[in-house]
Each structure stands twice: as structure tokens, then as C-alpha cells.
Scaffold this active site. Structure first.
Site, mmCIF file in Angstrom:
data_model
loop_
_atom_site.group_PDB
_atom_site.id
_atom_site.type_symbol
_atom_site.label_atom_id
_atom_site.label_comp_id
_atom_site.label_asym_id
_atom_site.label_seq_id
_atom_site.Cartn_x
_atom_site.Cartn_y
_atom_site.Cartn_z
ATOM 1 N N CYS A 252 7.743 -4.303 -7.303
ATOM 2 C CA CYS A 252 8.131 -5.053 -6.105
ATOM 3 C C CYS A 252 6.972 -5.158 -5.119
ATOM 4 O O CYS A 252 6.016 -4.385 -5.155
ATOM 5 C CB CYS A 252 9.344 -4.410 -5.429
ATOM 6 S SG CYS A 252 9.071 -2.733 -4.824
ATOM 7 N N CYS A 253 7.087 -6.155 -4.246
ATOM 8 C CA CYS A 253 6.178 -6.334 -3.119
ATOM 9 C C CYS A 253 7.023 -6.852 -1.960
ATOM 10 O O CYS A 253 8.248 -6.822 -2.030
ATOM 11 C CB CYS A 253 5.035 -7.287 -3.475
ATOM 12 S SG CYS A 253 5.574 -8.961 -3.928
ATOM 13 N N GLY A 254 6.389 -7.324 -0.902
ATOM 14 C CA GLY A 254 7.144 -7.728 0.271
ATOM 15 C C GLY A 254 8.234 -8.748 -0.007
ATOM 16 O O GLY A 254 9.393 -8.559 0.365
#
Length: 225
Positions: free
Chosen positions: A137-139
Site C-alpha cells: 500500500c501507499c497513500g
């Protein structure tokens, strides 16, 4: 005998009236507690026990518990929210940081320092089955996550058209970033070390198939031309 029958009928009628007039007792069962299950932004399964998404928030935690995650890869320079850190600590989930630009800060443009080293670091975690089930995941779950997943698809032997189509599926109306697609295309798949004995089954199968179908380019000497 007729009188006896009449008395019996009268008694039956009275008994029936009492039965009808008796108050009815209703058992009221309280409703089961309602728990809303909400997946993180841009959540999607990638392969068996491998998932991708944007940064999970507290409303997503009940959903994540159903995945029985062992590892979360966080693709950013800054730390994730405190709630996610506490959630991982509480449920014994390993949180792996793969900083896009280790020298940059929270306000740094992540694309200025995008390095192959950061991508390889994330992929080395992905290719080992002991880290599964696993969430990348990322932002927002778009470009950074899409870069890592795109490079994984290259390792799996996907053609570039399919890799680009999957990447753009998560980028929204603005479309993809040409920089990301060029980086995925130029990624050196040999930079990731894969031990097939310890890799997820789907990855070991894909890599074996890709190696079997590989045809080296034909080279000619000057004398043959």
C-alpha cells in the site's frame, strides 16, 4: 347423556375462550451487533494472498482482520498514520518500509528520488512466501503501489500492454504517469533474487513458465551477413 354432552361442550367453549383471551408472550431477541466491513481505498487482490490498496484507516481495520495479514509493505517516505502503526503492533503484523526516496522528507516529491533499490527492496519481501498474506500500500494505492506491482508482473512474464492496462486501471480519470510506465518497462527483472522453493506457488509457476518460453535473441557475426 345429552346433558352430559352439553356440559362438555360448554366446558370446551369456556376453555377455548380462555385460551384465546390469554395474553401472548413474545420473545424479543436483540439484533446482532452490526459491523460495517469497508475495504481500503483502491483495494484489490493481486494474486493468492497478495493484495494492494491505499493507506488503510481505522474504518478499514475490521476488513483487514479478515485477511489475516502477516506483512504490510508501506511505500512512502513518511511513516503511516499512528492508527495503522498501532493496529499492526496489536495484531502482530510486520510493517515493512520501502521508502521511495530514503533521503527525502515528508514534503519531498516522491518521483524526484524514485530508485530501483526501493522497488527491489519491496519485491524481495513479496517474492518470499513466509511474508504472506501480504498487503502492498501507499497513500492512494495508485502510482507507487502500481509501480511495484507492475515490476512484479514483469518478473511474472507479463507483456507490457497488460502491465500498463492494469496500472491505468487504478489511476482514475487523470490516467497514468508516463514516468511510471517507462520505469516499469526499463526495470531489470534479474535484480530480484527468487528462490523458487520459498516463493509463493503462483510466482514460482509464472517464473518457470516465463523461463521456459524465453527465446534468446539471434546474433550474427560479420562473416554471416
Amino acid at each position: 347423556m345429552t346433558d352430559n354432552c352439553r356440559e362438555d361442550d360448554d366446558n370446551l367453549g369456556t376453555s377455548g375462550d380462555n385460551a384465546l383471551s390469554a395474553p401472548t408472550q413474545l420473545l424479543v431477541t436483540p439484533p446482532a451487533p452490526h459491523q460495517t466491513i469497508v475495504p481500503p481505498l483502491n483495494f484489490c487482490p493481486v494474486e493468492r494472498y497478495l493484495y494492494r490498496s491505499g493507506q488503510p484507516s481505522t474504518v478499514n481495520f475490521p476488513f483487514l482482520l479478515n485477511l489475516n495479514l502477516r506483512t504490510i509493505i508501506w511505500l512512502a517516505n513518511e511513516e503511516p498514520q499512528d492508527a495503522l502503526l498501532a493496529f499492526c503492533d496489536m495484531h502482530d503484523i510486520r510493517l515493512r518500509f520501502a521508502a521511495i526516496n530514503p533521503e527525502g522528507g515528508e514534503d519531498d516529491n516522491p518521483w524526484d528520488g524514485l530508485t530501483e533499490h526501493s522497488i527491489v527492496s519491496a519485491l524481495q519481501t513479496i517474492v518470499h512466501r513466509d511474508n504472506y498474506p501480504l498487503l502492498v500500500c501507499c497513500g492512494m494505492g495508485r502510482h507507487r503501489t502500481g509501480t511495484v506491482i507492475g515490476c512484479l508482473r514483469r518478473i511474472m512474464g507479463w507483456n507490457l500492454a497488460s502491465v500498463s492496462e492494469e496500472y491505468r486501471r487504478f489511476t482514475g480519470s487523470r490516467g497514468g504517469r508516463i514516468l511510471v510506465e517507462l520505469l516499469i518497462e526499463a526495470f531489470d527483472t534479474k535484480s530480484v533474487t527468487i528462490d523458487k522453493a520459498n516463493a509463493p506457488e503462483w510466482l514460482a509457476t509464472a517464473v518457470s513458465a516465463s523461463e521456459a518460453s524465453y527465446v534468446p535473441a539471434t546474433t550474427y557475426s560479420i562473416h554471416e551477413m
